[in-house]
Design a protein around this motif. Sequence first.
Motif, short mmCIF file in Angstrom:
data_model
loop_
_atom_site.label_atom_id
_atom_site.label_comp_id
_atom_site.label_asym_id
_atom_site.label_seq_id
_atom_site.Cartn_x
_atom_site.Cartn_y
_atom_site.Cartn_z
N VAL A 21 -90.02 -29.97 47.25
CA VAL A 21 -90.04 -31.27 47.95
C VAL A 21 -90.22 -31.08 49.73
O VAL A 21 -88.91 -30.03 50.03
CB VAL A 21 -89.05 -32.14 47.68
N THR A 22 -91.01 -31.36 50.45
CA THR A 22 -90.81 -30.77 52.19
C THR A 22 -90.91 -31.81 52.83
O THR A 22 -91.64 -32.90 52.85
CB THR A 22 -92.29 -30.26 52.27
N LEU A 23 -90.26 -32.40 54.12
CA LEU A 23 -90.55 -32.99 54.68
C LEU A 23 -91.79 -33.27 55.57
O LEU A 23 -92.43 -32.25 55.86
CB LEU A 23 -89.42 -32.13 55.92
N ARG B 78 -81.15 -32.06 45.83
CA ARG B 78 -81.97 -32.83 45.11
C ARG B 78 -82.72 -32.16 44.96
O ARG B 78 -84.16 -32.38 43.55
CB ARG B 78 -82.01 -33.36 46.88
N GLU B 79 -83.11 -30.69 45.03
CA GLU B 79 -83.79 -29.63 44.13
C GLU B 79 -83.18 -28.93 43.89
O GLU B 79 -82.04 -28.11 44.60
CB GLU B 79 -84.81 -29.07 45.29
N CYS C 254 -78.27 -47.45 52.82
CA CYS C 254 -77.94 -47.80 51.12
C CYS C 254 -76.96 -47.10 50.93
O CYS C 254 -76.51 -45.84 51.48
CB CYS C 254 -79.09 -46.96 51.00
N ILE D 185 -87.67 -41.27 54.62
CA ILE D 185 -88.31 -40.02 55.00
C ILE D 185 -89.28 -40.30 53.94
O ILE D 185 -88.86 -39.41 53.31
CB ILE D 185 -86.54 -39.39 54.98
N ASN E 44 -83.26 -36.94 43.80
CA ASN E 44 -83.28 -37.40 44.54
C ASN E 44 -82.09 -37.76 44.96
O ASN E 44 -82.00 -40.18 45.00
CB ASN E 44 -83.79 -38.74 44.91
N PRO F 10 -97.58 -36.82 47.42
CA PRO F 10 -96.14 -37.60 48.58
C PRO F 10 -95.74 -38.26 47.31
O PRO F 10 -95.17 -38.34 46.50
CB PRO F 10 -97.04 -38.99 49.16
N THR F 11 -94.38 -38.61 48.12
CA THR F 11 -92.86 -38.75 47.44
C THR F 11 -92.09 -39.12 48.60
O THR F 11 -92.10 -38.78 50.14
CB THR F 11 -92.12 -38.05 46.79
N THR F 12 -90.91 -39.70 48.30
CA THR F 12 -90.42 -40.22 49.58
C THR F 12 -88.67 -39.37 49.09
O THR F 12 -88.47 -38.85 47.80
CB THR F 12 -89.36 -41.31 49.01
N ILE F 13 -87.83 -39.16 50.52
CA ILE F 13 -86.68 -38.41 49.84
C ILE F 13 -85.46 -39.31 50.75
O ILE F 13 -85.45 -40.08 51.81
CB ILE F 13 -86.86 -37.31 51.10
N GLY F 14 -84.64 -39.37 49.85
CA GLY F 14 -82.98 -40.33 49.59
C GLY F 14 -84.15 -41.51 49.88
O GLY F 14 -84.89 -41.98 49.02
N PRO F 15 -82.59 -42.82 49.21
CA PRO F 15 -82.91 -44.02 48.72
C PRO F 15 -83.73 -44.88 49.84
O PRO F 15 -83.54 -46.00 48.96
CB PRO F 15 -80.98 -44.50 48.48
N SER F 16 -83.11 -44.44 51.08
CA SER F 16 -84.41 -45.82 51.89
C SER F 16 -85.32 -45.51 51.90
O SER F 16 -85.80 -46.73 52.11
CB SER F 16 -83.56 -45.37 53.48
N PHE G 190 -87.65 -38.74 41.88
CA PHE G 190 -88.68 -38.51 42.84
C PHE G 190 -90.05 -39.21 42.33
O PHE G 190 -90.18 -38.17 41.75
CB PHE G 190 -88.54 -37.37 43.30
N PRO G 191 -90.56 -40.04 42.95
CA PRO G 191 -91.75 -40.32 42.91
C PRO G 191 -92.71 -40.02 43.30
O PRO G 191 -92.59 -39.31 44.23
CB PRO G 191 -91.51 -42.32 42.24
N PHE H 5 -80.80 -48.18 41.03
CA PHE H 5 -82.00 -46.90 42.29
C PHE H 5 -82.36 -45.70 41.15
O PHE H 5 -81.19 -45.07 40.83
CB PHE H 5 -81.41 -46.65 43.96
N PHE I 68 -85.95 -26.73 56.32
CA PHE I 68 -85.93 -26.84 57.31
C PHE I 68 -84.88 -27.42 58.98
O PHE I 68 -85.32 -28.43 59.47
CB PHE I 68 -86.85 -28.69 57.24
#
Lengths: 698, 698
Positions: A138-140, B299-300, B166, A247, B287, A238-244, B237-238, B233, B93
């Motif tokens: 998982v990369t920023l 997270r990983e 969140c 990111i 996540n 693609p994915t998103t990191i964290g609940p909001s 990770f989707p 929630f 990162f």
Amino acid sequence: MPEEESKQELDIDHLQDLVAQQGDTVRALKADESPNQAAISQAIETLKQLKIDLNAEITRRKASGDSMIKSKEDFRVKVANSLESRLFYIPSFKIYGGVGGLYDYGPPGCAVKANVQKIWRQHFVIEESMLEVECPSVTLGTVLKASGHVDRFTDLMVKDAKTEECFRADHLLGDRLEELIADPATRKDEKAEFEMLYARLDELKEEEMKMALKRCGCVSPETKNELSDPYPFNLMFPTTIGPSGNIQGFLRPETAQGMFVNFRELLYFNGGKLPFACAQIGQSFRNEIAPRAGLLRVREFTQAEIEHFCHPTKKDHPRFNEVAQVELNLFSQEAQLQAGKKEPFRMKTGEAVEKGIIANETLAYFVARTHLFLKELGVDMQRVRFRQHLRHEMAHYAQDCWDAEIECSYGWIECVGLADRSAFDLDAHSKASKVDLQAYELFDEPVEEVIFEVKMNKQILGKSFKKDQKFVIDALTSLDEAAAAKIEKDFEDKGETDLENVQGIDGGKATITKDMVIEMKKKTKKVSGRNFTPSVIEPSFGIGRIMYCLFEHAFYVREGDDENKAVFKLPPQVAPIKCTIFPLVNNAEMNAASHDIYKSLTKLAVSVKLDTTAISIGKRYCRTDELGVPFAITIDHRTIGHTSTPKDGTVTVRERDSCEQVRIKVDDVAKFIADLSSGEVEWSRATASLEKVLNTAE
Amino acid sequence: MPEEESKQELDIDHLQDLVAQQGDTVRALKADESPNQAAISQAIETLKQLKIDLNAEITRRKASGDSMIKSKEDFRVKVANSLESRLFYIPSFKIYGGVGGLYDYGPPGCAVKANVQKIWRQHFVIEESMLEVECPSVTLGTVLKASGHVDRFTDLMVKDAKTEECFRADHLLGDRLEELIADPATRKDEKAEFEMLYARLDELKEEEMKMALKRCGCVSPETKNELSDPYPFNLMFPTTIGPSGNIQGFLRPETAQGMFVNFRELLYFNGGKLPFACAQIGQSFRNEIAPRAGLLRVREFTQAEIEHFCHPTKKDHPRFNEVAQVELNLFSQEAQLQAGKKEPFRMKTGEAVEKGIIANETLAYFVARTHLFLKELGVDMQRVRFRQHLRHEMAHYAQDCWDAEIECSYGWIECVGLADRSAFDLDAHSKASKVDLQAYELFDEPVEEVIFEVKMNKQILGKSFKKDQKFVIDALTSLDEAAAAKIEKDFEDKGETDLENVQGIDGGKATITKDMVIEMKKKTKKVSGRNFTPSVIEPSFGIGRIMYCLFEHAFYVREGDDENKAVFKLPPQVAPIKCTIFPLVNNAEMNAASHDIYKSLTKLAVSVKLDTTAISIGKRYCRTDELGVPFAITIDHRTIGHTSTPKDGTVTVRERDSCEQVRIKVDDVAKFIADLSSGEVEWSRATASLEKVLNTAE
């Protein structure tokens, strides 16, 4: 009819060579600085005719049951059957119908992979003290924005306007162009236009592709519905990191970026000294639009990458002399572009650097080390070549690139990429992160440097540039000789000058008027060193592709039998299981002896399989051959004693490829197999003094 | 004032024990079949008071500079400093500011991880011939829907209505409840209510949580804005697979599912025989809403999981006798629930099964094997306990669960989970995929089975059930004795009966009237075997957590020095680098000798570091100690000869923890270090006959 005769003589291989050569000619013509469009058209015409000949010949041979074609196809099917039935691979989520481009490694595949990685780690990381790292998948998003993947790691895609089915635009356009070119109704001038488009298929940008699809009347192939405009589809998951959800993240498309972003830490870890190499083995992900070619193009795969950081102008390698005599099979740019037969050639690594064929020692060192690695794995080195990228295949920043290509039933497959990427990656991350990713070089002795002292009128500067003033001052205090001369000349000619690339100013441009500068004075300064951005040389291994080619090279069907006896002749170090243990018959005493041997072997870290099924030894050998197991131990009546057979405490050991069998004491067998399995001792040497036995079971 | 005195005597550890014990009491009360709410309230009150005492005591000690508290905190900071500065870990990162819960392993961390995984693979996969697989991280949504993760792998979350920040709902509510309970303005009846809520914090469902947040007037903690309603929630990770965006995928939250979905293939690979174990090492992803506790909640992370498939009622293990004498530190349900001091106890594995403390041999076998694995890694076994899950902690299908907990500065950390999950997972996937995931059991001898032949009136059945008719017929032809009796009785009593759980019918219920059945006849049949869904016993290892605890256990600061000399006393097999090589002074001859030794060691697969920096040997030893390197070779004047020192071709070898030094011939040193590094030979034995030298450098 001599022509007819000569056509009959053409064998498929020769036709394939001609097609490949003509393809190279087309590429070469397109690579010219000022391409001759007429010559390209001509060459493409020839290429198409050759392809038609080839296909006709293949079809003819197929129809007449030609053995060569049939055997090539049969071969691939047989390998696939063995690989699938013995669980080297399993389509992922098979009970749910699977999904394209995702595969599991079953037990033997997983074991081979662990062995390949172990050999890779020993060959590269351990033997060269590389700095191995492990970064998350998982990369920023910011990282991949800086590396260019967010903007450029794309394929053009179109959708069926009604069904929303997705297609790769270049695939659809290519198919349509082939139809149009072959259509007798196409006018001659149109045909030339289509041929040009066909030649440029992989270069078309979004807008050009849109025009071309319209021009050719492309529609959805099945439904004949209209198509959407083409648009770039990013191949990263693609994915998103964290609940909001704010990111943005991606699954990394390569392991390299994790090493670049850690450059500063790694340099510090290495005591600030260059060169050093960093390595990473891990998963990478590419969300292919339409994965094909089975195991060669998948959506998740294991990469083993090295980033060797070195001085941009000092790319000699301290251990180069160790590989200078290694003979390589090189397919250089020149060899690919020469007229007539285009063939790779054999040359020693040292000579290739001396003659400037490989750009520098470090890149050549890794080419040779890659050669040695593939050889150790058991790849057939007659079917390995190092192909240099043609100029137009390389990115603008690349100094030199070579691919290790391995031949298999799918053709020549790129399995390792070796590239001198200059300072591109570190520069990109330094710019985006605003973190200095440079190394420091101490000169052998201090050098004199010309600097310019510029006395400025800060009041006037301040009025014109306000908060940007400091950037202009920075630019004016770091002028080199040429820039200073230009400014002086501009002031004389027109009373002002334009500074370009001023860091910190939008667009980088600042107009300086004469009144802003009071005086410019040339001075010299002693400088004992400087900061610089290192070059990176990147060998990048596709572990899965290498494994697949290796499986094809190792596969054969044992001759002289009615039954289909498939064998993988994997070297002991690579083989998934080193040894099978068979009690001849399923009785308590033999089983107990088998268990003891089993435990003594596993304690020596030798992976073994105990097979106590009641089927014949011959059949059990077949099963173990198809798993690539190099050795088999049979516990029989001599091992434990029997009415008519005195106990002598020996077992037989059989070697997979020669089917040779020897007898050895139970107490010695674990060490014997362990030594053979590590690949340090060869069968013939290890068995020289042992009793050979007649093979009656096979 | 005796009370005052006794308070002063309370040490922090004892208070912490009391809090833990009281927490257990609360848990135990809640676990009762008919919980006594008054008793729970009372127990919670006591717990809160104890916590207040503890915190007060900690604050008091901190303020007065108490050494124990300070040293605990210091210790964690020191370990973290060494781990970070020596690049065991790097926040991912980092140059881009990082992101919570993602870490890189730098070179020593990566090497330790590779060693831990190698030992794991040898200990479990090789020694037990497990079937190792490797499945992709990208996982089809359907698979995780079937496993329950799509619906239930969630935490309740709330958002700040304006800023959208969140929060975990249970964290917010918990904080608010603590405030309310402590508030003197809270009425007594309200206080009791809040305490009840607090006790049930981790059980609240969405609707209850919504009510509770409202009832307590929870607002966003910083902004005091209103909160959104809580909603689940999902912690996966989707992503989407393929270009259409229609195939939902997730990054796998555990590696286990890839093994369950391959059960059919693996059973076939194993010749249809049970038991067998499958294993997988790989990345898993969660996540987290708010990752905390540094490296322990990320997270990983890398999991190493085993799925041991076996007969649901025959859970003996063929190799159990090998571990029966292993002494375990067990914290059973009973020990956790007993009145007074709750302490784990030592017991041999065999006895634990005999006494029914661990549910069966196979689960106990893996508990013992886990114990041996942790011991081999160098974990301090005084700080390991196996804690049994209390009844209410277990899923309804779980037969028995034990966690290997390792104590570190964060408390007792769950590092390995060992669970008997019965047939739950295979049943779930079989149902969702409609693929049979059963094994076949041949009875020792055929058994007689009672069956019921039911003659049906298919015309009437067809009219009532139409296309569902076949499901009803299936149900009626597989009745057991009790069901048949019930039907006959129902027919007599009311002329109809309700069939439950009819496969294929919505809701599973079918009403059968008497006229649908013409005749029911009892018969007996010989049956030689049956299909059944195997049970699975799952040991699941968190590699990163084990590593972190190991680092804490291995860390110490060398005494008797002004300087801070940090050491990781990792066992040789686990140490990231096995040996450092130092030329005493940086000259050509010593460097050449160093390089030769370097190469001879790397060829034996020993990872080494060559340190040619010009700083003192003492300082170089410090650096290598902090990396956990167990051995150091120094090349000095005796090695190569010097004006006053005759050449004797020996080097010194220093051991990290004893700082002992011996001299050994250059030609022997590679084998000597290789044997020590593999952990097979111990330092004291290996050096018994060697010349010891006085340590002058340290």
